[in-house]
Design a protein around this motif. Sequence first.
Motif, short mmCIF file in Angstrom:
data_model
loop_
_atom_site.label_atom_id
_atom_site.label_comp_id
_atom_site.label_asym_id
_atom_site.label_seq_id
_atom_site.Cartn_x
_atom_site.Cartn_y
_atom_site.Cartn_z
N ALA A 129 0.84 -1.21 0.00
CA ALA A 129 0.00 0.00 0.00
C ALA A 129 0.87 1.26 0.00
O ALA A 129 0.57 2.24 -0.69
CB ALA A 129 -0.93 0.00 1.21
N ARG A 130 1.95 1.23 0.76
CA ARG A 130 2.87 2.37 0.80
C ARG A 130 3.54 2.59 -0.55
O ARG A 130 3.68 3.72 -1.02
CB ARG A 130 3.92 2.15 1.90
N ALA A 131 3.94 1.51 -1.22
CA ALA A 131 4.56 1.61 -2.55
C ALA A 131 3.59 2.20 -3.56
O ALA A 131 3.96 3.06 -4.37
CB ALA A 131 5.06 0.25 -3.00
N ILE A 132 2.34 1.79 -3.50
CA ILE A 132 1.32 2.32 -4.41
C ILE A 132 1.09 3.81 -4.13
O ILE A 132 1.01 4.62 -5.05
CB ILE A 132 0.01 1.51 -4.30
N ALA A 133 1.00 4.18 -2.87
CA ALA A 133 0.80 5.59 -2.50
C ALA A 133 1.98 6.45 -2.94
O ALA A 133 1.79 7.56 -3.45
CB ALA A 133 0.58 5.71 -0.99
N ASP A 134 3.20 5.94 -2.77
CA ASP A 134 4.39 6.68 -3.19
C ASP A 134 4.42 6.87 -4.71
O ASP A 134 4.76 7.94 -5.20
CB ASP A 134 5.67 5.97 -2.74
N ALA A 135 4.06 5.82 -5.46
CA ALA A 135 4.03 5.91 -6.92
C ALA A 135 2.97 6.90 -7.38
O ALA A 135 3.20 7.70 -8.30
CB ALA A 135 3.79 4.53 -7.53
N THR A 136 1.82 6.89 -6.75
CA THR A 136 0.75 7.83 -7.09
C THR A 136 1.18 9.26 -6.81
O THR A 136 0.96 10.16 -7.63
CB THR A 136 -0.54 7.49 -6.32
N ALA A 137 1.82 9.49 -5.68
CA ALA A 137 2.31 10.83 -5.33
C ALA A 137 3.37 11.30 -6.33
O ALA A 137 3.39 12.47 -6.74
CB ALA A 137 2.86 10.84 -3.91
#
Length: 190
Positions: free
Chosen positions: A41-49
């Motif tokens: 979830a953190r990796a997805i949030a970082d990529a989206t940001a």
Amino acid sequence: MANKSTFQRYGAPIVVLVGICLVISAALALTYSVAAPRIEARAIADATAARQELLPAADSFSDYEGELWASEDGKVTVTEVSKADNKSGIVVTVVTSSFGGKLTEMVGIDADGAITGIKVTDHADTPGVGTKAQAPGHLEQYVGVSELTNTNIKKDPAIDHVSGASVSSGAIHYGVYGALEQFKLMGGEL
């Protein structure tokens, strides 16, 4: 000292060590099962940001399902393209070969084909040397560029390479070239 049986001497320590290994393995498996969803979830949030940072005009993103560009020499591969849902551009994720190994970067490209930003998201280059090529000042020279004349940074008059980090500079440059080629391959499909 009394004579110990063979089992007490050799078997008991083996059984104890196997038991310890099983308990530790179970503890690691449990820890991983709890942490893995959070890490993902953190990796997805970082990529989206990162996508939003590189293409601020975008409202949201969808995955591109078409053909992905790769260089003939195998040094550059586009691994992912995210299209802005409001058709303001794309963000291309590219993997290149750098001095320390693989380098992953994201390149924002607006609807007109001009670069809006670059962000290195993973690398193994030498800190303080190869990472000089990842400095904001170096990456900013690509903003607004819509075409590179050469895959080799030293032969491209539009972009300066970083002395002492020419391999890393070249890897970033070749990745940006690949992102622009991906934009061309898509034929303006946003």
